[in-house]
Design a protein around this motif. Sequence first.
Motif, PDB file in Angstrom:
ATOM      1  N   THR A 224       0.884  -1.201  -0.024  1.00  0.00           N
ATOM      2  CA  THR A 224       0.132  -0.087   0.073  1.00  0.00           C
ATOM      3  C   THR A 224       0.856   1.336   0.072  1.00  0.00           C
ATOM      4  OG1 THR A 224      -1.598  -1.315   1.202  1.00  0.00           O
ATOM      5  CG2 THR A 224      -1.939   1.021   1.139  1.00  0.00           C
ATOM      6  N   ASP A 225       1.727   1.117   0.677  1.00  0.00           N
ATOM      7  CA  ASP A 225       2.862   2.377   0.957  1.00  0.00           C
ATOM      8  C   ASP A 225       3.651   2.722  -0.352  1.00  0.00           C
ATOM      9  OD1 ASP A 225       1.921   2.819   3.655  1.00  0.00           O
ATOM     10  OD2 ASP A 225       3.890   1.750   4.330  1.00  0.00           O
ATOM     11  N   ASP A 226       3.984   1.685  -1.024  1.00  0.00           N
ATOM     12  CA  ASP A 226       4.666   1.583  -2.466  1.00  0.00           C
ATOM     13  C   ASP A 226       3.768   2.411  -3.445  1.00  0.00           C
ATOM     14  OD1 ASP A 226       6.790   1.064  -4.091  1.00  0.00           O
ATOM     15  OD2 ASP A 226       5.714  -0.560  -5.172  1.00  0.00           O
ATOM     16  N   GLY A 227       2.292   1.576  -3.317  1.00  0.00           N
ATOM     17  CA  GLY A 227       1.611   2.665  -4.370  1.00  0.00           C
ATOM     18  C   GLY A 227       1.242   3.988  -4.001  1.00  0.00           C
ATOM     19  N   ILE A 228       1.189   4.281  -2.843  1.00  0.00           N
ATOM     20  CA  ILE A 228       1.035   5.580  -2.384  1.00  0.00           C
ATOM     21  C   ILE A 228       2.225   6.448  -2.723  1.00  0.00           C
ATOM     22  CG2 ILE A 228       0.658   7.276  -0.529  1.00  0.00           C
ATOM     23  CD1 ILE A 228      -0.913   4.783   0.682  1.00  0.00           C
TER      24      ILE A 228
ATOM     25  N   ASP B 251       2.033   7.451  -6.723  1.00  0.00           N
ATOM     26  CA  ASP B 251       1.044   8.396  -6.534  1.00  0.00           C
ATOM     27  C   ASP B 251      -0.456   7.844  -6.987  1.00  0.00           C
ATOM     28  OD1 ASP B 251       0.417  11.019  -5.880  1.00  0.00           O
ATOM     29  OD2 ASP B 251       0.349  11.964  -7.899  1.00  0.00           O
ATOM     30  N   LEU B 252      -0.873   6.701  -6.473  1.00  0.00           N
ATOM     31  CA  LEU B 252      -2.102   5.973  -6.596  1.00  0.00           C
ATOM     32  C   LEU B 252      -2.829   6.303  -5.610  1.00  0.00           C
ATOM     33  CD1 LEU B 252      -0.986   2.359  -7.797  1.00  0.00           C
ATOM     34  CD2 LEU B 252      -1.953   4.228  -9.312  1.00  0.00           C
ATOM     35  N   PRO B 253      -4.287   6.494  -5.927  1.00  0.00           N
ATOM     36  CA  PRO B 253      -4.932   6.916  -4.857  1.00  0.00           C
ATOM     37  C   PRO B 253      -5.528   5.636  -3.952  1.00  0.00           C
ATOM     38  CG  PRO B 253      -6.348   6.905  -6.988  1.00  0.00           C
ATOM     39  CD  PRO B 253      -4.799   6.841  -7.298  1.00  0.00           C
ATOM     40  N   LEU B 254      -5.915   5.726  -2.833  1.00  0.00           N
ATOM     41  CA  LEU B 254      -6.374   4.367  -2.122  1.00  0.00           C
ATOM     42  C   LEU B 254      -7.187   3.521  -2.784  1.00  0.00           C
ATOM     43  CD1 LEU B 254      -6.044   5.680   1.663  1.00  0.00           C
ATOM     44  CD2 LEU B 254      -4.592   4.170   0.369  1.00  0.00           C
TER      45      LEU B 254
ATOM     46  N   GLY C 193      -6.992  -2.755  -6.920  1.00  0.00           N
ATOM     47  CA  GLY C 193      -5.869  -3.572  -7.568  1.00  0.00           C
ATOM     48  C   GLY C 193      -5.714  -4.728  -6.736  1.00  0.00           C
ATOM     49  N   LEU C 194      -5.460  -4.439  -5.334  1.00  0.00           N
ATOM     50  CA  LEU C 194      -5.182  -5.544  -4.559  1.00  0.00           C
ATOM     51  C   LEU C 194      -6.181  -6.699  -4.520  1.00  0.00           C
ATOM     52  CD1 LEU C 194      -3.336  -3.629  -1.477  1.00  0.00           C
ATOM     53  CD2 LEU C 194      -2.329  -5.501  -3.096  1.00  0.00           C
ATOM     54  N   ARG C 195      -7.418  -6.105  -4.573  1.00  0.00           N
ATOM     55  CA  ARG C 195      -8.502  -7.013  -4.438  1.00  0.00           C
ATOM     56  C   ARG C 195      -8.564  -8.174  -5.624  1.00  0.00           C
ATOM     57  NH1 ARG C 195     -13.463  -3.787  -5.038  1.00  0.00           N
ATOM     58  NH2 ARG C 195     -14.516  -5.940  -5.310  1.00  0.00           N
ATOM     59  N   MET C 196      -8.235  -7.506  -6.658  1.00  0.00           N
ATOM     60  CA  MET C 196      -8.245  -8.064  -8.201  1.00  0.00           C
ATOM     61  C   MET C 196      -6.875  -9.086  -7.851  1.00  0.00           C
ATOM     62  SD  MET C 196      -7.429  -6.761 -12.155  1.00  0.00           S
ATOM     63  CE  MET C 196      -8.521  -5.239 -11.569  1.00  0.00           C
ATOM     64  N   SER C 197      -5.759  -8.807  -7.596  1.00  0.00           N
ATOM     65  CA  SER C 197      -4.720  -9.516  -7.456  1.00  0.00           C
ATOM     66  C   SER C 197      -4.810 -10.682  -6.322  1.00  0.00           C
ATOM     67  CB  SER C 197      -3.447  -8.737  -7.084  1.00  0.00           C
ATOM     68  OG  SER C 197      -3.077  -8.008  -7.751  1.00  0.00           O
TER      69      SER C 197
ATOM     70  N   THR D 155      -8.240   1.941 -14.199  1.00  0.00           N
ATOM     71  CA  THR D 155      -7.731   2.261 -15.402  1.00  0.00           C
ATOM     72  C   THR D 155      -7.463   3.524 -15.588  1.00  0.00           C
ATOM     73  OG1 THR D 155      -9.901   2.326 -16.352  1.00  0.00           O
ATOM     74  CG2 THR D 155      -8.843   0.184 -16.116  1.00  0.00           C
ATOM     75  N   GLY D 156      -7.999   4.574 -14.839  1.00  0.00           N
ATOM     76  CA  GLY D 156      -7.874   6.189 -15.238  1.00  0.00           C
ATOM     77  C   GLY D 156      -8.919   6.517 -16.388  1.00  0.00           C
ATOM     78  N   GLU D 157      -9.808   5.336 -16.922  1.00  0.00           N
ATOM     79  CA  GLU D 157     -10.562   5.966 -17.946  1.00  0.00           C
ATOM     80  C   GLU D 157     -11.965   6.661 -17.320  1.00  0.00           C
ATOM     81  OE1 GLU D 157     -10.903   2.507 -20.923  1.00  0.00           O
ATOM     82  OE2 GLU D 157     -10.870   1.556 -18.858  1.00  0.00           O
ATOM     83  N   SER D 158     -12.361   7.460 -18.292  1.00  0.00           N
ATOM     84  CA  SER D 158     -13.748   7.964 -17.927  1.00  0.00           C
ATOM     85  C   SER D 158     -14.728   6.938 -17.757  1.00  0.00           C
ATOM     86  CB  SER D 158     -13.942   9.157 -19.011  1.00  0.00           C
ATOM     87  OG  SER D 158     -14.350   8.771 -20.025  1.00  0.00           O
ATOM     88  N   ARG D 159     -16.062   7.317 -17.275  1.00  0.00           N
ATOM     89  CA  ARG D 159     -17.271   6.462 -17.445  1.00  0.00           C
ATOM     90  C   ARG D 159     -17.578   5.988 -18.853  1.00  0.00           C
ATOM     91  NH1 ARG D 159     -21.012   4.835 -13.518  1.00  0.00           N
ATOM     92  NH2 ARG D 159     -19.959   6.448 -12.233  1.00  0.00           N
ATOM     93  N   GLU D 160     -17.758   7.166 -19.559  1.00  0.00           N
ATOM     94  CA  GLU D 160     -17.973   6.925 -21.018  1.00  0.00           C
ATOM     95  C   GLU D 160     -17.073   5.944 -21.816  1.00  0.00           C
ATOM     96  OE1 GLU D 160     -17.622  10.189 -19.658  1.00  0.00           O
ATOM     97  OE2 GLU D 160     -19.973  10.335 -19.298  1.00  0.00           O
ATOM     98  N   GLU D 161     -15.590   6.340 -21.600  1.00  0.00           N
ATOM     99  CA  GLU D 161     -14.605   5.282 -22.371  1.00  0.00           C
ATOM    100  C   GLU D 161     -14.892   3.937 -21.747  1.00  0.00           C
ATOM    101  OE1 GLU D 161     -10.820   8.385 -22.707  1.00  0.00           O
ATOM    102  OE2 GLU D 161     -11.201   7.624 -20.634  1.00  0.00           O
ATOM    103  N   LEU D 162     -15.070   3.782 -20.361  1.00  0.00           N
ATOM    104  CA  LEU D 162     -15.397   2.517 -19.898  1.00  0.00           C
ATOM    105  C   LEU D 162     -16.555   1.879 -20.278  1.00  0.00           C
ATOM    106  CD1 LEU D 162     -14.090   0.377 -18.229  1.00  0.00           C
ATOM    107  CD2 LEU D 162     -15.418   1.516 -15.949  1.00  0.00           C
ATOM    108  N   LEU D 163     -17.629   2.487 -20.301  1.00  0.00           N
ATOM    109  CA  LEU D 163     -18.926   1.809 -21.082  1.00  0.00           C
ATOM    110  C   LEU D 163     -18.708   1.677 -22.312  1.00  0.00           C
ATOM    111  CD1 LEU D 163     -21.573   4.203 -19.175  1.00  0.00           C
ATOM    112  CD2 LEU D 163     -20.929   1.751 -18.768  1.00  0.00           C
ATOM    113  N   GLN D 164     -18.116   2.309 -23.336  1.00  0.00           N
ATOM    114  CA  GLN D 164     -17.591   1.911 -24.625  1.00  0.00           C
ATOM    115  C   GLN D 164     -16.809   0.513 -24.438  1.00  0.00           C
ATOM    116  OE1 GLN D 164     -15.397   4.948 -26.696  1.00  0.00           O
ATOM    117  NE2 GLN D 164     -16.273   4.259 -28.501  1.00  0.00           N
ATOM    118  N   ARG D 165     -15.980   0.496 -23.992  1.00  0.00           N
ATOM    119  CA  ARG D 165     -15.075  -0.607 -23.809  1.00  0.00           C
ATOM    120  C   ARG D 165     -15.598  -1.865 -23.350  1.00  0.00           C
ATOM    121  NH1 ARG D 165     -10.369  -2.697 -20.600  1.00  0.00           N
ATOM    122  NH2 ARG D 165     -10.555  -1.040 -19.059  1.00  0.00           N
ATOM    123  N   ILE D 166     -16.594  -1.576 -22.417  1.00  0.00           N
ATOM    124  CA  ILE D 166     -17.463  -2.828 -22.076  1.00  0.00           C
ATOM    125  C   ILE D 166     -18.342  -3.280 -23.318  1.00  0.00           C
ATOM    126  CG2 ILE D 166     -19.341  -3.475 -20.493  1.00  0.00           C
ATOM    127  CD1 ILE D 166     -18.046  -1.775 -18.186  1.00  0.00           C
ATOM    128  N   GLU D 167     -18.860  -2.405 -23.888  1.00  0.00           N
ATOM    129  CA  GLU D 167     -19.904  -2.677 -24.884  1.00  0.00           C
ATOM    130  C   GLU D 167     -18.978  -3.231 -25.919  1.00  0.00           C
ATOM    131  OE1 GLU D 167     -22.738  -4.036 -26.622  1.00  0.00           O
ATOM    132  OE2 GLU D 167     -22.961  -2.824 -24.919  1.00  0.00           O
TER     133      GLU D 167
END
Length: 116
Positions: free
Chosen positions: A28-32, A36-39, A45-49, A69-81
Motif C-alpha cells: 500500500t505504501d509503495d502504491g502511494i 501516486d495512486l489513490p487508495l 488492484g489488491l482485491r483483483m490480485s 484504469t483512469g478511464e472516464s465513465r464513457e470510455e469504460l462503458l464503450q470498452r465494456i460494450e
Amino acid sequence: MEKDTLINNLLANYGKYGVTRAELEPITDDGIQNYDLPLEAIYSGLRMSLASAFNEYEYFSLDDVMAITGESREELLQRIEQCRQELIEAGENLDEYFKPVEPQRATVYYFPNGLH
C-alpha cells in the motif's frame, strides 16, 4: 477510504489464506509513495490480485474500474460494450463477465421529534 480501512477490509477477506498486515502495508505504501495512486485504486488492484491468487470472485463497480484504469465513465462503458460484442461473437456467456445492477433507491427516514 483510509489506509487502515483498506488493509482491514482485505484482511477480512484474505486473512484466511495467510495474508498479513505486514505484507499489505508495504504494498500500500509503495502504491502511494512511488506511484501516486489513490487508495481506491490500490484497494481495487489488491482485491483483483488477491482474488486471482486465491481463486476467489470479486465484483467491481464502474467506479472501481475507473479508479484502476483512469478511464472516464464513457470510455469504460464503450470498452465494456466492445468486450460484450467480442464475447457474444466467441459464444461466451456474458453473465460470467458482466452483471448489470440497478442502483438501489435510498430509504429516507424522518424523525420529527428526534431520537430518544
